[in-house]
Design a protein around this motif. Structure first.
Motif, PDB file in Angstrom:
ATOM      1  N   GLY A 121       0.877  -1.173   0.153  1.00 63.81           N
ATOM      2  CA  GLY A 121      -0.023  -0.053   0.237  1.00 63.81           C
ATOM      3  C   GLY A 121       0.742   1.262   0.009  1.00 63.81           C
ATOM      4  N   THR A 122       2.199   1.157   0.000  1.00 68.42           N
ATOM      5  CA  THR A 122       3.026   2.120   0.017  1.00 68.42           C
ATOM      6  C   THR A 122       2.627   3.161  -1.484  1.00 68.42           C
ATOM      7  N   GLN A 123       2.299   4.381  -1.141  1.00 69.11           N
ATOM      8  CA  GLN A 123       2.217   5.281  -2.499  1.00 69.11           C
ATOM      9  C   GLN A 123       3.314   5.910  -2.608  1.00 69.11           C
ATOM     10  N   GLY A 124       2.936   6.325  -4.241  1.00 67.06           N
ATOM     11  CA  GLY A 124       4.093   7.045  -4.904  1.00 67.06           C
ATOM     12  C   GLY A 124       4.934   6.144  -5.623  1.00 67.06           C
ATOM     13  N   ALA A 125       5.667   6.718  -6.522  1.00 62.32           N
ATOM     14  CA  ALA A 125       6.574   6.099  -7.592  1.00 62.32           C
ATOM     15  C   ALA A 125       7.820   5.206  -7.082  1.00 62.32           C
ATOM     16  N   TRP A 126       8.019   3.950  -7.518  1.00 66.83           N
ATOM     17  CA  TRP A 126       9.209   3.415  -7.150  1.00 66.83           C
ATOM     18  C   TRP A 126      10.101   3.675  -8.171  1.00 66.83           C
ATOM     19  N   PHE A 127      11.433   4.059  -7.653  1.00 67.64           N
ATOM     20  CA  PHE A 127      12.384   4.389  -8.686  1.00 67.64           C
ATOM     21  C   PHE A 127      13.429   3.336  -8.798  1.00 67.64           C
ATOM     22  N   ASP A 128      13.765   2.667  -9.987  1.00 66.67           N
ATOM     23  CA  ASP A 128      14.742   1.627  -9.975  1.00 66.67           C
ATOM     24  C   ASP A 128      15.994   2.308 -10.564  1.00 66.67           C
ATOM     25  N   LEU A 129      17.194   2.330 -10.248  1.00 65.84           N
ATOM     26  CA  LEU A 129      18.150   3.048 -10.768  1.00 65.84           C
ATOM     27  C   LEU A 129      19.085   2.165 -11.335  1.00 65.84           C
ATOM     28  N   GLY A 130      19.561   2.489 -12.733  1.00 68.15           N
ATOM     29  CA  GLY A 130      20.347   1.438 -13.351  1.00 68.15           C
ATOM     30  C   GLY A 130      19.749   0.121 -13.708  1.00 68.15           C
ATOM     31  N   SER A 131      18.437   0.038 -14.250  1.00 70.63           N
ATOM     32  CA  SER A 131      17.776  -0.891 -14.268  1.00 70.63           C
ATOM     33  C   SER A 131      18.366  -2.172 -15.395  1.00 70.63           C
ATOM     34  N   GLY A 132      19.237  -1.764 -16.041  1.00 70.39           N
ATOM     35  CA  GLY A 132      19.620  -2.698 -16.984  1.00 70.39           C
ATOM     36  C   GLY A 132      18.764  -3.679 -17.716  1.00 70.39           C
ATOM     37  N   ALA A 133      18.925  -4.947 -17.303  1.00 71.34           N
ATOM     38  CA  ALA A 133      17.954  -6.000 -18.063  1.00 71.34           C
ATOM     39  C   ALA A 133      16.535  -5.990 -17.501  1.00 71.34           C
ATOM     40  N   GLY A 134      16.372  -5.006 -16.414  1.00 67.60           N
ATOM     41  CA  GLY A 134      15.054  -4.875 -15.841  1.00 67.60           C
ATOM     42  C   GLY A 134      14.834  -5.527 -14.269  1.00 67.60           C
ATOM     43  N   PHE A 135      16.171  -5.886 -13.826  1.00 62.72           N
ATOM     44  CA  PHE A 135      15.954  -6.242 -12.310  1.00 62.72           C
ATOM     45  C   PHE A 135      16.536  -5.516 -11.527  1.00 62.72           C
ATOM     46  N   PRO A 136      15.804  -5.056 -10.494  1.00 62.77           N
ATOM     47  CA  PRO A 136      14.418  -5.632 -10.040  1.00 62.77           C
ATOM     48  C   PRO A 136      13.349  -4.936 -10.931  1.00 62.77           C
ATOM     49  N   GLY A 137      13.703  -3.886 -11.483  1.00 65.14           N
ATOM     50  CA  GLY A 137      12.368  -2.865 -12.000  1.00 65.14           C
ATOM     51  C   GLY A 137      11.247  -3.512 -12.803  1.00 65.14           C
ATOM     52  N   LEU A 138      11.738  -4.370 -13.585  1.00 67.59           N
ATOM     53  CA  LEU A 138      10.487  -5.166 -14.541  1.00 67.59           C
ATOM     54  C   LEU A 138       9.795  -6.112 -13.517  1.00 67.59           C
ATOM     55  N   VAL A 139      10.383  -6.621 -12.713  1.00 68.65           N
ATOM     56  CA  VAL A 139       9.794  -7.618 -11.670  1.00 68.65           C
ATOM     57  C   VAL A 139       8.935  -6.825 -10.900  1.00 68.65           C
ATOM     58  N   LEU A 140       9.294  -5.634 -10.305  1.00 68.85           N
ATOM     59  CA  LEU A 140       8.549  -5.107  -9.363  1.00 68.85           C
ATOM     60  C   LEU A 140       7.139  -4.428 -10.000  1.00 68.85           C
ATOM     61  N   ALA A 141       7.510  -3.964 -11.205  1.00 68.99           N
ATOM     62  CA  ALA A 141       6.338  -3.705 -12.125  1.00 68.99           C
ATOM     63  C   ALA A 141       5.378  -4.473 -12.439  1.00 68.99           C
ATOM     64  N   ILE A 142       5.832  -5.712 -12.587  1.00 72.38           N
ATOM     65  CA  ILE A 142       4.671  -6.685 -12.700  1.00 72.38           C
ATOM     66  C   ILE A 142       3.952  -7.210 -11.484  1.00 72.38           C
ATOM     67  N   LEU A 143       4.797  -7.171 -10.397  1.00 75.97           N
ATOM     68  CA  LEU A 143       4.141  -7.561  -9.198  1.00 75.97           C
ATOM     69  C   LEU A 143       3.528  -6.672  -8.318  1.00 75.97           C
ATOM     70  N   ARG A 144       3.436  -5.341  -8.630  1.00 78.52           N
ATOM     71  CA  ARG A 144       2.932  -4.115  -8.055  1.00 78.52           C
ATOM     72  C   ARG A 144       2.325  -3.359  -9.241  1.00 78.52           C
ATOM     73  N   PRO A 145       1.701  -3.706  -9.975  1.00 78.38           N
ATOM     74  CA  PRO A 145       1.085  -3.080 -11.187  1.00 78.38           C
ATOM     75  C   PRO A 145       0.304  -1.861 -10.959  1.00 78.38           C
TER      76      PRO A 145
END
Length: 210
Positions: free
Chosen positions: A67-91
């Motif tokens: 329930g945390t509100q606001g944007a999740w910033f993933d820095l230096g996402s590269g292949a998408g880890f963790p960013g893509l996984v987090l976007a999938i699990l917290r759409p």
């Protein structure tokens, strides 16, 4: 500790339903294909991607309240880890993936479209050039040494910002070497996917470097 691919899938299922698992499977298949064209991840990690990349990314959610509100910033996402996984699990949560390498940016944008990640944004530029805005969560995997990481990302932080920074074996040492004012904001948590790795976890605003 998550020790095999079955355990990794079970762990991830606690955070996402059938649709999330389906999207991760699609991501995995695309990753195998794209890795033949560009070296997104080590070839050896593809056989254990549910542990090495998916669960390793998903475990960051254990340190950020639901329930945390606001944007999740993933820095230096590269292949998408963790960013893509987090976007999938917290759409439902906006996710901003910052990556400056052009071919990686193209890959991330292709996956955002393929996986219909409507609240996932790709910032295809160096972090120094990203417009300042406030982040609810900041993550970074193999992005930069901790002092530099905090210096570069301080302007995105607030008193309520959560920091979740996988740091491998160097986690405790990197925290211990921070100035006292910054060091007190952080502690190290054991990784669930690697007995020798740690995650630097904290909350708060980081002051700009003097």
């Amino acid at each position: 500790m998550i020790r095999d691919e079955a355990q990794a899938r079970a762990f991830i299922s606690e955070w996402g339903g059938a649709e999330a698992i389906e999207k991760l499977e699609a991501l995995g298949a695309a990753l195998r294909e794209e890795n033949e064209r560009q070296n997104l991840v080590s070839r050896g990690s593809l056989d254990t991607m549910w542990i090495r990349h998916f669960a390793d990314s998903a475990q960051l959610l254990t340190h950020v309240p639901r329930g945390t509100q606001g944007a999740w910033f993933d820095l230096g996402s590269g292949a998408g880890f963790p960013g893509l996984v987090l976007a999938i699990l917290r759409p439902e949560q906006p996710t901003v993936l910052v990556e400056s390498r052009r071919r990686r940016v193209d890959w991330l944008e292709a996956m955002r479209e393929k996986l219909a990640l409507e609240k996932c944004e790709i910032e295809g530029k160096r972090l120094e050039l990203v417009e300042s805005r406030k982040a609810a969560v900041i993550s970074a995997r193999a992005f930069a040494p901790l002092p530099k990481l905090l210096s570069l990302s301080s302007r995105f932080s607030t008193a309520g910002t959560y920091w979740v920074l996988p740091k491998g074996r160097s986690a405790a040492q990197e925290v211990s070497e921070l100035p006292k004012a910054k060091r007190k904001l952080f502690h190290v948590e054991q990784s669930l996917t690697d007995e020798e790795a740690g995650i630097v976890v904290g909350r708060g605003r980081i002051g700009a470097a003097k």
